[in-house]
Design a protein around this motif. Structure first.
Motif, PDB file in Angstrom:
ATOM      1  N   LEU A 149      39.609 -23.614  24.202  1.00 24.11           N
ATOM      2  CA  LEU A 149      40.575 -22.444  23.405  1.00 24.11           C
ATOM      3  C   LEU A 149      41.794 -22.954  23.125  1.00 24.11           C
ATOM      4  O   LEU A 149      42.440 -23.704  23.927  1.00 24.11           O
ATOM      5  CB  LEU A 149      40.470 -21.043  24.022  1.00 24.11           C
ATOM      6  N   THR A 150      42.497 -22.843  21.783  1.00 20.34           N
ATOM      7  CA  THR A 150      43.724 -23.417  21.641  1.00 20.34           C
ATOM      8  C   THR A 150      44.826 -23.339  22.320  1.00 20.34           C
ATOM      9  O   THR A 150      45.370 -24.350  22.735  1.00 20.34           O
ATOM     10  CB  THR A 150      44.123 -22.669  19.980  1.00 20.34           C
ATOM     11  N   TYR A 151      44.734 -21.950  23.114  1.00 23.16           N
ATOM     12  CA  TYR A 151      46.063 -21.841  24.012  1.00 23.16           C
ATOM     13  C   TYR A 151      45.861 -22.168  25.436  1.00 23.16           C
ATOM     14  O   TYR A 151      46.471 -21.934  26.156  1.00 23.16           O
ATOM     15  CB  TYR A 151      46.481 -20.225  23.943  1.00 23.16           C
ATOM     16  N   GLY A 208      38.431  -0.035  19.148  1.00 21.16           N
ATOM     17  CA  GLY A 208      37.803  -0.355  20.660  1.00 21.16           C
ATOM     18  C   GLY A 208      37.940  -2.101  20.630  1.00 21.16           C
ATOM     19  O   GLY A 208      37.820  -2.496  21.702  1.00 21.16           O
ATOM     20  N   ASN A 209      38.093  -2.854  19.567  1.00 20.67           N
ATOM     21  CA  ASN A 209      38.489  -4.004  19.501  1.00 20.67           C
ATOM     22  C   ASN A 209      39.622  -4.674  19.365  1.00 20.67           C
ATOM     23  O   ASN A 209      40.518  -4.032  18.724  1.00 20.67           O
ATOM     24  CB  ASN A 209      37.819  -4.729  18.329  1.00 20.67           C
ATOM     25  N   PRO A 210      40.069  -5.369  20.454  1.00 23.37           N
ATOM     26  CA  PRO A 210      41.682  -5.544  20.559  1.00 23.37           C
ATOM     27  C   PRO A 210      42.204  -6.125  19.585  1.00 23.37           C
ATOM     28  O   PRO A 210      43.416  -5.926  19.134  1.00 23.37           O
ATOM     29  CB  PRO A 210      41.743  -6.655  21.818  1.00 23.37           C
ATOM     30  N   VAL A 211      41.746  -7.148  18.597  1.00 23.47           N
ATOM     31  CA  VAL A 211      42.102  -7.881  17.253  1.00 23.47           C
ATOM     32  C   VAL A 211      42.378  -6.658  16.348  1.00 23.47           C
ATOM     33  O   VAL A 211      43.426  -6.589  15.645  1.00 23.47           O
ATOM     34  CB  VAL A 211      41.161  -8.785  16.703  1.00 23.47           C
ATOM     35  N   TYR A 212      41.589  -5.654  16.117  1.00 24.40           N
ATOM     36  CA  TYR A 212      41.638  -4.476  15.129  1.00 24.40           C
ATOM     37  C   TYR A 212      42.669  -3.670  15.737  1.00 24.40           C
ATOM     38  O   TYR A 212      43.686  -3.266  14.889  1.00 24.40           O
ATOM     39  CB  TYR A 212      40.287  -3.532  15.308  1.00 24.40           C
ATOM     40  N   THR A 213      43.073  -3.459  17.050  1.00 26.89           N
ATOM     41  CA  THR A 213      44.166  -2.618  17.561  1.00 26.89           C
ATOM     42  C   THR A 213      45.312  -3.331  17.104  1.00 26.89           C
ATOM     43  O   THR A 213      46.497  -2.919  16.615  1.00 26.89           O
ATOM     44  CB  THR A 213      44.029  -2.667  18.965  1.00 26.89           C
ATOM     45  N   LEU A 214      45.475  -4.539  17.202  1.00 31.00           N
ATOM     46  CA  LEU A 214      46.499  -5.444  17.130  1.00 31.00           C
ATOM     47  C   LEU A 214      46.923  -5.449  15.640  1.00 31.00           C
ATOM     48  O   LEU A 214      48.244  -5.308  15.138  1.00 31.00           O
ATOM     49  CB  LEU A 214      46.568  -7.047  17.373  1.00 31.00           C
ATOM     50  N   SER A 220      39.323 -18.362  18.971  1.00 26.44           N
ATOM     51  CA  SER A 220      40.393 -18.196  20.009  1.00 26.44           C
ATOM     52  C   SER A 220      40.735 -16.982  20.152  1.00 26.44           C
ATOM     53  O   SER A 220      41.593 -16.663  21.070  1.00 26.44           O
ATOM     54  CB  SER A 220      41.501 -19.237  19.922  1.00 26.44           C
ATOM     55  N   ALA A 221      40.886 -16.256  18.894  1.00 26.28           N
ATOM     56  CA  ALA A 221      41.368 -15.027  18.759  1.00 26.28           C
ATOM     57  C   ALA A 221      41.049 -13.521  19.497  1.00 26.28           C
ATOM     58  O   ALA A 221      41.419 -12.573  19.578  1.00 26.28           O
ATOM     59  CB  ALA A 221      41.981 -14.424  17.163  1.00 26.28           C
ATOM     60  N   PRO A 225      46.274 -12.143  26.535  1.00 25.78           N
ATOM     61  CA  PRO A 225      47.701 -12.133  26.114  1.00 25.78           C
ATOM     62  C   PRO A 225      47.836 -13.295  25.168  1.00 25.78           C
ATOM     63  O   PRO A 225      48.430 -13.136  24.125  1.00 25.78           O
ATOM     64  CB  PRO A 225      48.717 -12.002  27.032  1.00 25.78           C
ATOM     65  N   LEU A 226      47.219 -14.358  25.405  1.00 23.71           N
ATOM     66  CA  LEU A 226      47.562 -15.577  24.763  1.00 23.71           C
ATOM     67  C   LEU A 226      46.686 -15.468  23.351  1.00 23.71           C
ATOM     68  O   LEU A 226      47.070 -15.895  22.338  1.00 23.71           O
ATOM     69  CB  LEU A 226      46.979 -16.923  25.381  1.00 23.71           C
ATOM     70  N   ALA A 227      45.633 -14.929  23.527  1.00 30.51           N
ATOM     71  CA  ALA A 227      44.584 -14.436  22.247  1.00 30.51           C
ATOM     72  C   ALA A 227      45.240 -13.637  21.312  1.00 30.51           C
ATOM     73  O   ALA A 227      45.448 -13.905  19.988  1.00 30.51           O
ATOM     74  CB  ALA A 227      43.190 -14.031  22.625  1.00 30.51           C
ATOM     75  N   THR A 228      45.799 -12.634  21.869  1.00 32.60           N
ATOM     76  CA  THR A 228      46.699 -11.683  21.085  1.00 32.60           C
ATOM     77  C   THR A 228      47.736 -12.520  20.296  1.00 32.60           C
ATOM     78  O   THR A 228      48.216 -12.098  19.191  1.00 32.60           O
ATOM     79  CB  THR A 228      47.252 -10.360  22.034  1.00 32.60           C
ATOM     80  N   GLU A 229      48.598 -13.046  20.994  1.00 27.77           N
ATOM     81  CA  GLU A 229      49.726 -13.999  20.402  1.00 27.77           C
ATOM     82  C   GLU A 229      49.280 -14.843  19.310  1.00 27.77           C
ATOM     83  O   GLU A 229      49.843 -14.784  18.306  1.00 27.77           O
ATOM     84  CB  GLU A 229      50.393 -14.721  21.494  1.00 27.77           C
ATOM     85  N   TYR A 230      47.928 -15.632  19.535  1.00 28.94           N
ATOM     86  CA  TYR A 230      47.569 -16.490  18.582  1.00 28.94           C
ATOM     87  C   TYR A 230      47.100 -15.489  17.196  1.00 28.94           C
ATOM     88  O   TYR A 230      47.651 -16.102  16.356  1.00 28.94           O
ATOM     89  CB  TYR A 230      46.343 -17.106  19.175  1.00 28.94           C
ATOM     90  N   ALA A 231      46.588 -14.535  17.300  1.00 38.48           N
ATOM     91  CA  ALA A 231      45.939 -13.724  16.308  1.00 38.48           C
ATOM     92  C   ALA A 231      47.155 -13.132  15.688  1.00 38.48           C
ATOM     93  O   ALA A 231      47.451 -12.954  14.279  1.00 38.48           O
ATOM     94  CB  ALA A 231      45.199 -12.397  16.665  1.00 38.48           C
TER      95      ALA A 231
END
Length: 325
Positions: A99-101, A222-228, A304-305, A310-316
């Protein structure tokens, strides 16, 4: 044809996540640890031992600050790295290291095998002073408990709320101060991004995961990327596409995404295989008929998103802002 922007990968190890207690995430803020004057990471000896109530309702006594942690689920290493304390051993280390991060961040971490069936023999050989597990390790709990104290956290709570997860893990290892710093910095970045993207207010966004360019998972609540992306307070407040008639968070065929009318699409996939992925897509009449594809508003985001950490959240977050502003 859609021009896919391979977004810049910006690595930032300033966030952390993890969760586990039966408490409500919004209420579990933990207490700030006393920090020694000689080092930010020094924890006052008075903070130990401490008792932690885990996701099974068990009260686990942690005698001293854990230094040799065995992490048995994929999001633990990411959280621990964000807290600047990588685990001594972890399941799925090989995958996580890609993963990138996390590249270069787990070099000293030992591999424990698959997250669903970690190697008991390898865990024993590592002689951990603490094991962090999930409810998925119920069948192995008795064996694990004989090796070291086991703290069990609930995967759903951790995956869906990175702040709760960060604070929970920080409480376990005595890094509450670092967790709050990371949360403050991340929320400031999200708030700034939300202001920046007001310029596209009303334009709709869809988030789609595809591994092969043939099946698709349209992310939803319910998906963290969607929430972000869509939450007006915890995220960027973008307008989600509401035209999709299929089931969110489930994989479907090409025809399943035909109703999407989003102005912008984030296509989440393995960017190391982007040529094969896009080749399959660009041969599809369904794909080429999508509104965002016609507008050339498709942005490729690496997988990676999607870990929810937290690092995935930052990346996305960085990718979304850079693509849409």
């Amino acid at each position: 044809m859609s021009k896919v922007n391979v977004l810049p990968i910006l690595i930032i190890v300033l966030a952390g996540i993890l969760t586990g207690c039966n408490e409500n995430p919004a209420e579990n803020k933990g207490s700030v640890a006393n920090v020694g004057s000689t080092s930010e990471v020094q924890i006052n000896a008075a903070d130990w031992p401490r008792t932690f109530k885990d996701g099974l309702g068990k009260e686990i006594v942690i005698e001293a600050k854990p230094k040799n942690i065995a992490a048995l689920w994929y999001f633990y290493p990411e959280i621990l790295v964000a807290l600047e304390e990588p685990p001594a051993s972890s399941t799925d280390k090989e995958y996580l290291s890609s993963l990138t991060y996390l590249k270069g961040k787990l070099d000293s971490t030992e591999e424990l095998g698959d997250k669903m069936s970690p190697s008991i023999e390898k865990i024993i050989s590592m002689n951990p002073d603490l094991i962090i597990a999930t409810e998925n390790h119920e069948d192995q709990y008795e064996a694990l408990e004989k090796i070291a104290p086991v703290i069990t956290l609930q995967t759903k709570a951790i995956y869906e709320d990175w702040q709760y997860g960060l604070r929970t893990v920080a409480e376990i290892i005595g890094r509450e101060d670092k967790a709050e710093k990371v949360i403050d910095e991340m929320m400031n970045e999200i708030t700034t991004g939300r202001e920046t993207l007001k310029s596209i207010a009303g334009e709709t966004v869809a988030l789609i995961v595809s591994w092969d360019g043939k099946t698709f998972n349209v992310l939803g609540e319910g998906n963290p990327v969607y929430t972000l992306a869509s939450d007006p307070e915890k995220g960027l407040g973008l307008t989600p596409d509401q035209t999709f008639t299929g089931n969110n968070n489930e994989f479907a065929s090409f025809e399943g995404i035909s109703t999407i009318e989003a102005d912008h699409i984030f296509l989440i996939g393995d960017i190391t295989k982007k040529e094969a992925l896009m080749n399959n897509l660009e041969q599809s009449q369904v794909w080429n008929s999508l509104n965002a594809v016609k507008k050339d508003n498709v942005y490729l985001m690496d997988t990676s998103a999607i870990t929810g950490g937290p690092l995935a959240t930052e990346y996305a977050l960085r990718n979304m802002i850079n693509s849409l502003r």
